[in-house]
Every structure is written in structure tokens, then in C-alpha cells.
Design an enzyme around this catalytic site. Structure first.
Site, PDB file in Angstrom:
ATOM      1  N   THR A  50      39.596  38.765  39.096  1.00 29.16           N
ATOM      2  CA  THR A  50      40.386  40.026  38.578  1.00 29.16           C
ATOM      3  C   THR A  50      39.914  40.637  37.319  1.00 29.16           C
ATOM      4  O   THR A  50      40.005  41.840  36.971  1.00 29.16           O
ATOM      5  CB  THR A  50      41.968  39.340  38.280  1.00 29.16           C
ATOM      6  OG1 THR A  50      42.376  39.219  39.754  1.00 29.16           O
ATOM      7  CG2 THR A  50      42.617  40.371  37.761  1.00 29.16           C
ATOM      8  N   ASN A  64      39.527  41.127  51.811  1.00 25.79           N
ATOM      9  CA  ASN A  64      40.257  39.525  51.917  1.00 25.79           C
ATOM     10  C   ASN A  64      41.372  39.435  52.657  1.00 25.79           C
ATOM     11  O   ASN A  64      41.595  38.413  53.021  1.00 25.79           O
ATOM     12  CB  ASN A  64      40.591  39.446  50.187  1.00 25.79           C
ATOM     13  CG  ASN A  64      41.720  40.439  49.814  1.00 25.79           C
ATOM     14  OD1 ASN A  64      41.474  41.623  49.802  1.00 25.79           O
ATOM     15  ND2 ASN A  64      42.848  39.986  49.399  1.00 25.79           N
ATOM     16  N   GLN A 112      35.232  37.709  48.122  1.00 30.41           N
ATOM     17  CA  GLN A 112      35.200  37.176  49.429  1.00 30.41           C
ATOM     18  C   GLN A 112      33.972  37.103  50.159  1.00 30.41           C
ATOM     19  O   GLN A 112      33.368  36.344  50.928  1.00 30.41           O
ATOM     20  CB  GLN A 112      36.164  37.934  50.250  1.00 30.41           C
ATOM     21  CG  GLN A 112      36.685  37.467  51.561  1.00 30.41           C
ATOM     22  CD  GLN A 112      37.619  35.939  51.366  1.00 30.41           C
ATOM     23  OE1 GLN A 112      37.180  34.971  51.581  1.00 30.41           O
ATOM     24  NE2 GLN A 112      38.592  36.261  50.764  1.00 30.41           N
ATOM     25  N   SER A 145      34.172  35.079  42.131  1.00 29.36           N
ATOM     26  CA  SER A 145      35.257  34.347  41.552  1.00 29.36           C
ATOM     27  C   SER A 145      34.835  32.889  42.089  1.00 29.36           C
ATOM     28  O   SER A 145      34.674  32.847  43.397  1.00 29.36           O
ATOM     29  CB  SER A 145      36.494  34.702  41.859  1.00 29.36           C
ATOM     30  OG  SER A 145      37.529  33.838  41.333  1.00 29.36           O
ATOM     31  N   GLY A 146      34.706  31.994  41.334  1.00 27.14           N
ATOM     32  CA  GLY A 146      34.262  30.743  41.858  1.00 27.14           C
ATOM     33  C   GLY A 146      34.989  29.950  42.905  1.00 27.14           C
ATOM     34  O   GLY A 146      34.562  29.099  43.573  1.00 27.14           O
ATOM     35  N   HIS A 147      36.313  30.172  42.778  1.00 23.98           N
ATOM     36  CA  HIS A 147      37.263  29.317  43.545  1.00 23.98           C
ATOM     37  C   HIS A 147      37.196  29.679  45.087  1.00 23.98           C
ATOM     38  O   HIS A 147      37.356  28.989  46.003  1.00 23.98           O
ATOM     39  CB  HIS A 147      38.788  29.469  43.129  1.00 23.98           C
ATOM     40  CG  HIS A 147      39.213  30.613  43.493  1.00 23.98           C
ATOM     41  ND1 HIS A 147      38.946  31.762  42.686  1.00 23.98           N
ATOM     42  CD2 HIS A 147      40.295  31.118  44.482  1.00 23.98           C
ATOM     43  CE1 HIS A 147      39.967  32.778  43.187  1.00 23.98           C
ATOM     44  NE2 HIS A 147      40.514  32.490  44.094  1.00 23.98           N
ATOM     45  N   THR A 162      35.827  31.716  23.888  1.00 28.58           N
ATOM     46  CA  THR A 162      34.708  30.703  23.933  1.00 28.58           C
ATOM     47  C   THR A 162      34.470  30.456  25.550  1.00 28.58           C
ATOM     48  O   THR A 162      35.429  30.464  26.356  1.00 28.58           O
ATOM     49  CB  THR A 162      35.672  29.343  23.393  1.00 28.58           C
ATOM     50  OG1 THR A 162      35.985  29.990  22.045  1.00 28.58           O
ATOM     51  CG2 THR A 162      34.885  28.270  23.616  1.00 28.58           C
ATOM     52  N   CYS A 213      46.777  35.963  46.539  1.00 31.74           N
ATOM     53  CA  CYS A 213      46.782  35.847  45.100  1.00 31.74           C
ATOM     54  C   CYS A 213      47.946  36.986  44.681  1.00 31.74           C
ATOM     55  O   CYS A 213      47.661  37.187  43.572  1.00 31.74           O
ATOM     56  CB  CYS A 213      45.328  35.833  44.851  1.00 31.74           C
ATOM     57  SG  CYS A 213      44.382  37.380  45.630  1.00 31.74           S
TER      58      CYS A 213
END
Length: 389
Positions: free
Chosen positions: A59, A134, A164, A184-186, A222, A336
């Protein structure tokens, strides 16, 4: 998460906890770990390492692309009406417009051209088209989209949300026409809360997160070192196993789709599988196209890991409750979307009426899906539909 990704991140949650922005020895080790992951991402996408910006997820990456380009250039953005809301909402905020799709969710290239030609208001500076939808699993032909953009708006940039798509396509080849790519990693066995916006070296964006100037002043904050390291590990493993995983998962997805459409009366796929063939990395072409859609989106296809069904005579909300009790985890639309049971905007854009869309069911498969899980779904879903009817 992939076990290797969990193992890779653990040291950076314990002993190697230094801030990569620091100057001391421990900080330098953390910075090296971040930069090593950056190299992995750059290699996987075919971008230069300097163009890889780590974010908190897809996002944020999409918002940085759309808002960052339009604000830096004083332009507006276009996107298909089937995009994820992480693109639709910032496009709307920029004063942009949506592009129509056909009944299978393939981008209408004629309408894209017309929208690019529209002279009223600010010029179009960005077109965003997701690589794999998606919900429907439709794979966009970015080469065809890029041809229209380059012809009608040569100064506009092309962004693709590949969140996706990274699992199911030869992502470097499929996104080669794009100037900016979101991940996106997930979605591929990495951690939640870590994403990437990759951009070509000449791309200019306005930062949306201001502060310490990390990521070459493009995204302050960070670094999530542990998450970034795990992201790199998961992406490296995916790149090595993608072709075999897609071949295996495509078989299971077809077994699931054929079994459910055959056993449940009034059940069909949301897209035409005869028109949109399953994309198989390594099969040639640009890494994305299927067997062709004819005319607009001639290279479009279908991703191996998504199965969206339309089931007559039920409401998905009730079906999901029953399936959850049977240990089958499914969703109605985008998982999501904060749990809200709203009609799918994707299906609406494809011309699906509200009553039909109310019976939509989205089943997702992935690198860890096993045949017994498909067997369980084939047993439970028809039984639950029968109970509702």
C-alpha cells in the site's frame, strides 16, 4: 512465512539490532544486510540497486508511486477500474481517472488511449496497471499497455502493482516495460509490513514520508532490518523455485476449479479460462501473456494461484462462516479490505451485477499449498453451498 526467511531474520531481532543509519560497527553490519537484500530485489526485478526503495508494504509502495510522481510533476494518474484500492484512492486524490476493462477484466486499450488523449485538466503523468489482479487473477499485458502510453503520452510513466504477480510470472520480463514496480513481502512467504517500490534510475518522485532522509531522501524512517532481510531471503527462494511451483500449483488450481464447477450447480469462474490461459514462467514471451484475448489485451492471461468463483443462490458472507468452521479459509474479494463485506469493485467493473457478485468466492493457493488442502476444499465447499440453499 518461508522457514528460510524466518531463520534469516531472527539474528536481526536479537543480537544484530543496531540501526542501519548509524556509523558504528554494529550499525554498519545492519546496513550491509539491508544493502544485500536490496541487491537481491534489484536482481529479481531487473532494476538498479539505487532504484530499490524499502517501504512498509504494498500500500505504501503504491501510494509513493502514484502520489510521488503526480506531486513531483504536477500531473494526474490513470488506472483501470479493477485496481487495488491502494492505487484507486491515490489516483482519485490526484484528480485522475479510471480506465474501463472488458468482461474478463482485461484493460480496454482503446479506452486507455481515449483517456490519454483527453485534453481537459492537468496532463497524465502516470498510468498504473497491476500485473496480476488480486481477485480475478487476470495477468495484464504490460507490453501492450506500454505501447499505448508511449504513443499517446510519451512523457508519462508506467507503474505496476506486482504484489500479486511476483509469484506467478517471470516478474523481471513481465514488468520490463514499467518505470515503477511495487512488491509486498507477505505475498511470497516473507513478513508482513515490508514492501518495495523499485524505480528506474531517472524516475523523479516526491517523498511522502519526511524525516531522517533514509532511502536517498525518498522514504524516511528507521529501516525494518529484520523484515528487509527476510524479504530478500524469501524473494531469492521464490526466484529459484517459481517455475516449478507455478507448474505444480496450476494443476491443483485447475483440479479445484474443475471440481467445484462440476459439483456445484450454477457455479462458474469469473473469467473465461478458454480465453485467458494460465501464465507459466519460462514458457517464452514477455513472462506474462497467456494464449491471447484477441484485440485489446491480446497478451493477457491468468495467474496459476487464484481461483475466483461465482456461485448462484448464495451470499458469500454466510458461506465464509460455514467454511471457516470446516477449516477452509477463503474470502469474498480482497482479503486486505479490513474485513468489510462490500460488493467487489473488480466484479462490478467487469459488468457483473450486484446479485451475482454477492455469490463470489475467492480461493488462493500458494507455494505451501498441499494436495490434501485442495481435497478438503472440494469436500467442504459443495457441502456448505448445499446447506445454504
Amino acid at each position: 512465512m518461508r522457514p528460510n526467511a524466518v531463520e534469516a531474520m531472527l539474528p536481526y531481532l536479537a543480537d544484530e539490532f543496531a540501526n542501519p543509519s548509524g556509523a558504528h560497527r554494529m550499525a554498519r553490519r545492519s546496513r550491509c544486510a539491508v544493502d544485500d537484500a536490496r541487491e537481491v530485489v534489484a536482481d529479481a526485478l531487473g532494476f538498479g540497486p539505487h532504484g530499490v526503495v524499502f517501504t512498509s508494504g504494498g500500500t505504501e509502495a503504491d501510494n509513493l508511486a502514484v502520489r510521488g510522481v503526480t506531486e513531483a510533476t504536477g500531473t494526474v494518474a490513470l488506472c483501470p477500474a479493477t485496481e487495488h484500492h491502494a492505487v484507486l484512492h491515490p489516483v482519485a486524490a490526484s484528480g485522475g481517472r479510471t480506465v474501463a476493462v472488458d468482461s474478463d477484466g482485461v484493460v480496454d486499450l482503446d479506452h486507455l488511449a481515449a483517456q490519454l488523449d483527453a485534453g481537459a485538466g492537468a496532463p497524465v503523468g502516470l498510468v498504473s496497471v497491476m500485473l496480476v489482479n488480486n481477485e480475478s487473477g487476470v495477468v495484464a499485458d504490460l507490453d501492450a499497455v506500454a505501447d499505448v502510453v508511449r504513443e499517446r503520452a510519451p512523457d508519462a510513466l508506467l507503474h505496476t502493482d506486482a504484489v500479486q504477480g511476483v509469484n506467478w510470472t517471470d516478474v523481471a520480463a513481465a514488468t520490463a516495460p514499467a518505470d515503477l514496480v511495487s512488491l509486498s513481502g507477505h505475498k511470497f512467504g516473507g513478513p508482513k509490513g515490508v514492501g518495495v517500490l523499485a524505480m528506474r534510475d531517472s524516475t523523479r518522485i516526491a517523498a511522502q514520508m519526511l524525516g531522517g532522509g533514509q532511502e536517498a531522501e525518498r522514504r524516511s524512517g528507521t529501516h525494518n532490518t529484520a523484515g528487509i532481510v527476510a524479504f530478500g531471503s524469501a524473494l531469492a527462494e521464490l526466484s529459484a523455485t517459481r517455475e516449478g511451483d507455478v507448474a505444480r500449483i496450476a494443476v491443483e488450481r485447475d483440479r479445484l476449479a474443475d471440481g467445484l464447477t462440476g459439483r456445484i450447480e450454477g457455479c462458474r469462474l469469473s473469467v473465461d479460462p478458454k480465453r485467458l490461459a494460465t501464465v507459466r514462467p519460462g514458457a517464452g514471451g514477455n513472462g506474462a501473456g497467456g494464449n491471447g484475448a484477441g484485440g485489446n489485451g491480446a497478451g493477457a492471461g491468468r495467474a496459476a494461484g487464484l481461483c475466483q468463483l461465482l456461485i448462484e443462490g448464495i451470499e458469500t458472507e454466510a458461506l465464509l462462516v460455514l467454511l471457516d468452521r470446516c477449516d477452509v479459509m477463503a474470502s469474498a474479494a480482497a482479503s486486505c479490505a479490513s474485513g468489510a463485506m462490500e460488493p467487489s469493485h473488480v466484479l462490478a467493473a467487469m459488468g457483473c451485477d450486484r446479485a451475482t457478485a454477492a455469490g463470489s468466492l475467492r480461493l488462493s493457493l500458494g507455494w505451501c499449498t498441499q494436495p490434501w488442502e485442495v481435497d478438503r476444499a472440494l469436500e467442504a465447499i459443495p457441502e456448505c453451498v448445499s446447506r445454504l440453499r
